[in-house]
Write an enzyme that holds these catalytic residues in place. Structure first.
Site, PDB file in Angstrom:
ATOM      1  N   CYS A   1      -6.026   2.577  -4.090  1.00 18.45           N
ATOM      2  CA  CYS A   1      -5.461   3.167  -2.881  1.00 18.45           C
ATOM      3  C   CYS A   1      -6.376   4.284  -2.409  1.00 18.45           C
ATOM      4  CB  CYS A   1      -4.058   3.708  -3.164  1.00 18.45           C
ATOM      5  SG  CYS A   1      -3.194   4.258  -1.684  1.00 18.45           S
TER       6      CYS A   1
ATOM      7  N   CYS B   1       0.823  -1.208   0.000  1.00 19.81           N
ATOM      8  CA  CYS B   1       0.000   0.000   0.000  1.00 19.81           C
ATOM      9  C   CYS B   1       0.862   1.265   0.000  1.00 19.81           C
ATOM     10  CB  CYS B   1      -0.953   0.034   1.188  1.00 19.81           C
ATOM     11  SG  CYS B   1      -2.152   1.396   1.048  1.00 19.81           S
TER      12      CYS B   1
END
Length: 552
Positions: free
Chosen positions: A484, A305
């Site tokens: 994201c 991430c």
């Protein structure tokens, strides 16, 4: 001649000469083991010549000759006995060092995990994968080998999801999942824990409660792979056979990759949302900070991430702004990369928040050392090798450690040069072994390493595994999708969705969620909708917004 250090007390080398002995002595070597038979090569000094030169430096030599490719169990045992009794450090050599490192590996099996032995040898340039069948024969002489149609390594988001997707298509499929963990974590929620929005316990559930009931759970760690024999090797050298292997153990957070970090994590104002037990400490620090300097760091890519390091910044700064203390807090973001975010379309929205929070951006700066007690951190300037380390102080620091594939993956022959499992980026099939597929953070396709990516990959891998088992060469393709949700403030998110090459892949029309602008609807998606989709959808084989198509 170069000495390769295996550990503080043992080195290996290719053939040494009389002229090399002085250098060897200067390195503190006390003993030498010669594993190359005299007369093997026309340019090879005899061991007696080496012994005479070594004696002048007080170095003792033992002669244990081994024919190339024929290391016996008796020689390995003799080597172990020599290793135990000889004065350290020891240097062992042969023509290339391979016989010496092989003897060391066989001698260490009872004292070290197999994956660590293989990884150490590989890091020195020696591939010992060929030892695996031999080791298995020694340990499992007459034992029956358990076999499953599909073996999945890793019971994270990717592993459970692909198992569920397989079973949704073929309910009677024989599947085993290998993972030693007792608890499964919803890791995308840890940013929200660090921002005071989620309670940590809402991000954890018992592993057993999430695994499909028909799946065999092998609660053990993987040590190695014997891909030629289609076997996974567990710790203790127990083999598990398969027809198809799916590799998805996630990645390893290398906390030791930053000097001093392990000693100060969770205290002295040093925290990270990348660990379940530390995310609550982030929120504690944010609430207590009324003035001073707050630092947020991002390590080299690839990482899990890529937006998470700056998400921590935004949520913290938003709290300080609303509490009226932001004017007394200096925020610094040190990013090893050269840009704020890798997909340029989302940068303007993010920059508006960097400016709102008066954050200072430092690109090409990598955290390499930290002293929590002294509240100091040191950064390397990655694009200027001559630049000195930058030293700075802090009152709180949110650290993201460097990340890599797990040790047993990096020790294997499944990887590319960087240590990630090598796959075709469209089919997610291994580039060398067609019976192996990989997904999630561990593989080397150039997509974002996010749970959203695994959500899209799992059905595609499930389809492709079944296609392979049916004998077909036509597969579904993955477009590199990753998402994201960048939490720029409490209540708003910039929803970045993109695929290979940074191509925008929005899931919603812009009138509903415009991913290039901060959105309240995207926040509701992250806070209210995605967690139940994860627990009750993705992990149960319900494929939200995914429709794999087999491409001829």
């Amino acid at each position: 001649m170069s000495l390769k250090q295996v550990n503080p007390e043992f080195y290996v080398a290719e053939q040494i000469t009389v002229q090399d002995v002085q250098h060897i002595a200067s390195q503190g070597i006390q003993s030498i083991i010669c594993n190359r038979p005299d007369g093997e090569g026309a340019d090879q000094p005899n061991v007696i010549e080496i012994q005479q030169a070594a004696a002048q430096h007080g170095i003792h030599i033992e002669y244990l000759p081994v024919t190339s490719g024929k290391v016996s169990d008796e020689q390995a045992e003799e080597f172990k006995n020599l290793y135990l009794k000889m004065q350290k450090p020891i240097l062992a050599y042969c023509r290339t060092g391979t016989r010496s490192i092989t003897l060391w590996a066989l001698a260490q099996l009872s004292d070290q995990p197999l994956d660590q032995i293989l990884l150490k040898a590989k890091s020195l340039g020696y591939d010992l994968q060929g030892l695996i069948p031999r080791i298995l024969k020694q340990v499992n002489t007459d034992a029956d080998i358990a076999k499953h149609t599909v073996v999945i390594v890793g019971a994270g988001a990717a592993g459970i999801s692909v198992a569920a997707s397989l079973l949704s298509r073929q309910g009677n499929l024989d599947i085993a999942i290998i993972d030693p963990a007792e608890t499964h974590y919803y890791q995308p929620g840890w940013t929200m824990v660090g921002g005071g929005i989620f309670k940590p316990e809402t991000t954890a559930r018992p592993m057993q409660s999430l695994l499909p009931t028909s799946v065999k759970w092998i609660k053990a760690a993987v040590a190695a792979f014997d891909s030629e024999q289609k076997q996974v090797i567990l710790e203790g050298c127990k083999p598990i056979a398969y027809d198809v292997l799916v590799v998805c153990p996630g990645l390893k957070l290398n906390w030791h990759g930053i000097e001093g970090l392990v000693e100060t994590l969770g205290k002295n104002g040093v925290t990270s949302n990348y660990r379940y037990d530390l995310a609550p400490y982030t929120w504690q620090l944010v609430q207590n900070l009324k003035g001073g300097k707050a630092i947020f760091t991002q390590p080299p890519m690839p990482i899990k991430c890529a937006g998470a390091p700056q998400k921590a910044l935004y949520l913290s700064a938003d709290h300080w702004l609303k509490q009226g203390v932001l004017k007394d807090i200096q925020i610094d973001f040190y990013n090893t990369g050269a840009v704020l975010f890798g997909v340029k379309e989302y940068v303007p929205a993010l920059m508006s928040y960097i400016e709102r929070y008066h954050a200072h951006l430092h690109f090409n700066h990598q955290l390499v050392k930290i002293d929590g007690a002294q509240k100091k951190a040191w950064f390397k300037v990655v694009n200027d090798e001559n630049a000195p380390l930058l030293e700075t102080d802090f009152d709180m620091i949110h650290v993201v450690p460097p990340q890599q594939a797990p040790d047993f993956i990096r020790a294997s022959n499944l990887t590319d040069a960087a240590g990630w499992v090598s796959v075709d980026q469209q089919t997610l099939q291994h580039t060398q072994y067609p019976h192996i597929f990989a997904l999630g953070d561990v593989m080397n396709a150039p997509n974002a390493k996010t749970a959203a990516a695994a959500r899209k990959q799992a059905p595609i891998v499930a389809v492709n595994v079944l296609q392979y088992l049916s004998g077909s060469n036509t597969f579904a393709h993955y477009d590199g999708y990753g998402s994201c949700p960048l939490t720029v403030e409490r209540g708003k998110i910039v929803l970045a969705e993109f695929g290979y090459g940074g191509k925008l892949l929005p899931s919603f029309p812009t009138w509903f969620i415009d991913g290039q602008k901060p959105s309240r609807m995207a926040w509701l998606l992250k806070e209210r909708i995605l967690p139940p989709i994860y627990w009750e959808g993705m992990l149960k084989g319900h494929e939200w917004l995914v429709k794999p198509k087999v491409t001829s």
